[in-house]
Write an enzyme that holds these catalytic residues in place. Structure first.
Site, PDB file in Angstrom:
ATOM      1  N   LYS B  78       0.856  -1.082   0.025  1.00  0.00           N
ATOM      2  CA  LYS B  78      -0.216   0.125   0.095  1.00  0.00           C
ATOM      3  C   LYS B  78       0.935   1.047   0.000  1.00  0.00           C
ATOM      4  O   LYS B  78       1.858   1.264   0.879  1.00  0.00           O
ATOM      5  CB  LYS B  78      -0.872   0.151   1.410  1.00  0.00           C
ATOM      6  N   SER B 161     -10.082   2.104   2.803  1.00  0.00           N
ATOM      7  CA  SER B 161      -8.986   2.727   1.916  1.00  0.00           C
ATOM      8  C   SER B 161      -7.792   2.009   1.095  1.00  0.00           C
ATOM      9  O   SER B 161      -7.403   2.106   0.121  1.00  0.00           O
ATOM     10  CB  SER B 161      -8.233   3.890   2.709  1.00  0.00           C
ATOM     11  N   SER B 185     -10.439  -0.151   7.054  1.00  0.00           N
ATOM     12  CA  SER B 185      -9.695   0.193   5.741  1.00  0.00           C
ATOM     13  C   SER B 185      -9.031  -0.999   5.178  1.00  0.00           C
ATOM     14  O   SER B 185      -8.594  -1.216   4.034  1.00  0.00           O
ATOM     15  CB  SER B 185      -8.519   1.208   5.728  1.00  0.00           C
TER      16      SER B 185
END
Lengths: 95, 493
Positions: B78, B161, B185
């Site tokens: 990420k 997210s 997330s």
């Protein structure tokens, strides 16, 4: 809770974020909506309830107050948008 | 060798050990897969050369008999984790050009254990969002979107997210990916894309080198296609780090050994407050199905009460923005990223931050600034921290009656880009089932449990006692096996 345009402008200034004038009204509406939503917390009895400071039941660790790392001036500065002679360059702040 | 990208981590480790293929071959197949899934916009930065260099080094280590627990496994990172020399954007314009001079502890741990980096994946800007539609680098499209690739009839969101992580793993472009979870997330995008995602207990994974959103809530965790893979990757990510003051100095178990399948006599808490009004019938049905599966496996469902559940979202939307407004004060146009000049220092700050932050981030910083400002601090921020204590107490009480808690992960299947966008509150409701455990710092995992009437994945969430990821994983695998979901995304590499 309803925020007016002037309050939003003031918060934006406190947060150091430039918000164009024509966006203030819309933003005031959105922020008021969020504040109205969170006001339901008023229903909760929190008499004598300690505010949470940490979810983990631990005290912060201590260590000796001594230098353990450092000497990376160039690495630290390498991402600065404007640097000179080992310093960050900022707009003039004194006359 | 496209088959290689469809392996689980466990199977890939097996194949590597038996010399059926090399880490270089496995990595080459994934580098190609990353290119194939470009229409999903899952990656912000692809690092194919670095991947192959790492894979070669991995093969060399294995040849010397020094294979680590994740030796040769290609993963995506990420773009919130700092990676040395590789751009790290947090999906924000304000970090344009930022190349960290250091590596986050979590990614260092993964490389130490032999993992290979394929690249940096997309996310909501500063991890603020539930649909991956706030990224400066564009929306991520779910591989579950119906219709022709690139010309989808509905562009579904992957959740957020950690949307790029979820899309890359679901589309078979990475064996796993790192995620971060502040209010859901990791778990919500895992549910939306039919994969596994676990947020460990707060303090398990070091936050050092992870771009901060809300420091009292942020936790890293793995996103994988199976529970066993989550156990493998979680073990490598966790560990004590003196550089993070909230990192917990505790031994990391070999989570894989917890996957015994034996949950006889285990008490599974079913929180009555999670049967929210207007819950879609298929969400209620999959939850009931999950209860039935665990009962068949010998566990005992018990009704529990978490009375302050309905206040969790409101608490979260004070605490998280407050911390974010403080954390994001560091973006000043001086030390890294974007700088927009102005007549004075103050003008430069305001211009830089005005141009650099997207609308959702701006909204949250302003809310946070307001609730922390003089005159409102007690009424909002301290009140929220008190309610947070009561939410934690609810869980403490509940875990006196049960060993693990079962709930749905999200209130719906994935929605399409353009839906739920006008009203921030509607978007925030996505996190209604995931936020409470974040506020209490508990481990939580989403496991694929089936598909809805629209053919899209549904996930169930398991919550555990602090530092009891093992029970969460063990029960999760029982659900995974009982559900035996065979549906796959229509678009895969």
């Amino acid at each position: 809770m309803s925020l007016d345009k002037a309050t939003v402008a003031k918060i934006a200034h406190l947060a150091r974020i430039k918000v164009p004038d024509d966006e203030l009204d819309h933003l005031a509406g959105e922020l008021s909506q969020i504040l109205t939503f969170v006001e339901q917390l008023g229903e909760v009895d929190t008499q004598d309830v300690p505010p949470m400071t940490s979810v983990a039941a631990q005290t912060l660790r201590r260590r000796k107050d001594e230098v353990t790392d450092g000497g990376y001036r160039d690495a630290v500065l390498s991402n600065g948008p404007e640097t000179a002679e080992g310093f960050y360059v900022v707009p003039k702040v004194v006359e | 060798m496209t088959g290689l990208t469809h392996l689980t981590m466990a199977a890939a480790l097996d194949g590597l050990a038996k010399k059926e293929f090399t880490a270089v071959e496995l990595t080459e197949a994934h580098v190609k897969a990353v290119e194939t899934i470009r229409p999903l916009n899952a990656f912000i930065t692809e690092t194919p050369e670095q991947a192959l260099t790492m894979a070669k080094a991995s093969d060399a280590r294995r040849a010397k008999g020094e294979a680590g627990p994740m030796e040769g496994l290609p993963i995506a990172v990420k773009d919130l984790f700092c990676t040395k020399g590789v751009p790290t954007t947090a999906a924000s314009h304000i970090l344009d050009g930022f190349k960290p001079e250091y590596e986050s502890t979590v990614t260092s741990n993964l490389w130490r254990d032999g993992a290979v980096m394929l690249g940096k994946v997309n996310l909501d800007e500063f991890a603020m969002g539930s649909a991956n539609i706030t990224s400066h680098h564009g929306n991520v499209i779910s591989p579950w979107s119906p219709g022709e690739v690139g010309n989808w009839s509905r562009q579904l969101v992957p959740g957020g997210s950690s949307g790029g992580s979820a899309a890359a793993v679901a589309a078979r472009a990475a064996l796993g990916a790192t995620g971060t979870d502040t209010g859901g997330s990791i778990r919500q995008p895992a549910a939306f894309t039919g994969i596994v995602g676990i947020k460990p207990t707060y303090g398990r994974c070091s936050r050092w080198g992870v771009v901060a959103f809300a420091s009292s809530l942020d936790q890293a965790g793995p996103m994988t296609r199976t529970v066993e893979d989550a156990a493998i990757m979680l073990r490598s990510m966790c560990g004590f780090d003196p550089k993070d003051s909230t990192s917990v100095d505790m031994a990391v178990p070999d989570f894989r050994t917890a996957l015994t399948g034996d949950i006889r006599g285990l008490k599974v808490g079913i929180p009555k407050e999670y049967r929210v009004e207007g819950m879609p019938a298929e969400i209620a049905a999959i939850w009931d199905q999950g209860i039935a599966w665990l009962k068949e496996a010998g566990a005992e469902p018990v009704e529990i009460s978490l009375p302050h559940t309905k206040y969790a979202l409101a608490t979260y939307y004070i605490v998280a923005p407050a911390e974010a407004s403080s954390n994001l004060a560091r973006y000043d146009g001086l030390r890294y990223g974007l700088r927009v000049e102005g007549a004075s220092l103050k003008d430069m700050y305001e211009n830089t931050r005005g141009a650099g932050f997207g609308k959702e981030v701006r909204r949250r910083i302003l809310i946070g600034t307001y609730v922390l400002s003089a005159g409102y601090y007690d009424a909002y921020y301290n009140k929220a921290r008190q309610v947070r204590t009561r939410i934690k107490w609810d869980f403490d009480e509940a875990f006196k009656q049960c060993d693990v808690i079962l709930t749905p992960t999200a209130p719906s299947t994935a929605f399409a880009i353009g839906e739920k966008m006008d009203d921030p509150i509607q978007m925030y409701l996505n996190d209604v089932f995931t936020v409470p455990a974040s506020l209490a710092g508990l481990p939580g995992m989403s496991v694929p449990a089936g598909v809805g009437s629209d053919g899209l994945p549904l996930g169930l969430q398991l919550l555990g006692r602090p530092f009891d990821e093992e029970t969460v994983l063990r029960v999760g695998q029982v659900i995974e096996k009982a559900a035996a979901v065979t549906a796959t995304p229509p678009f895969m590499a």
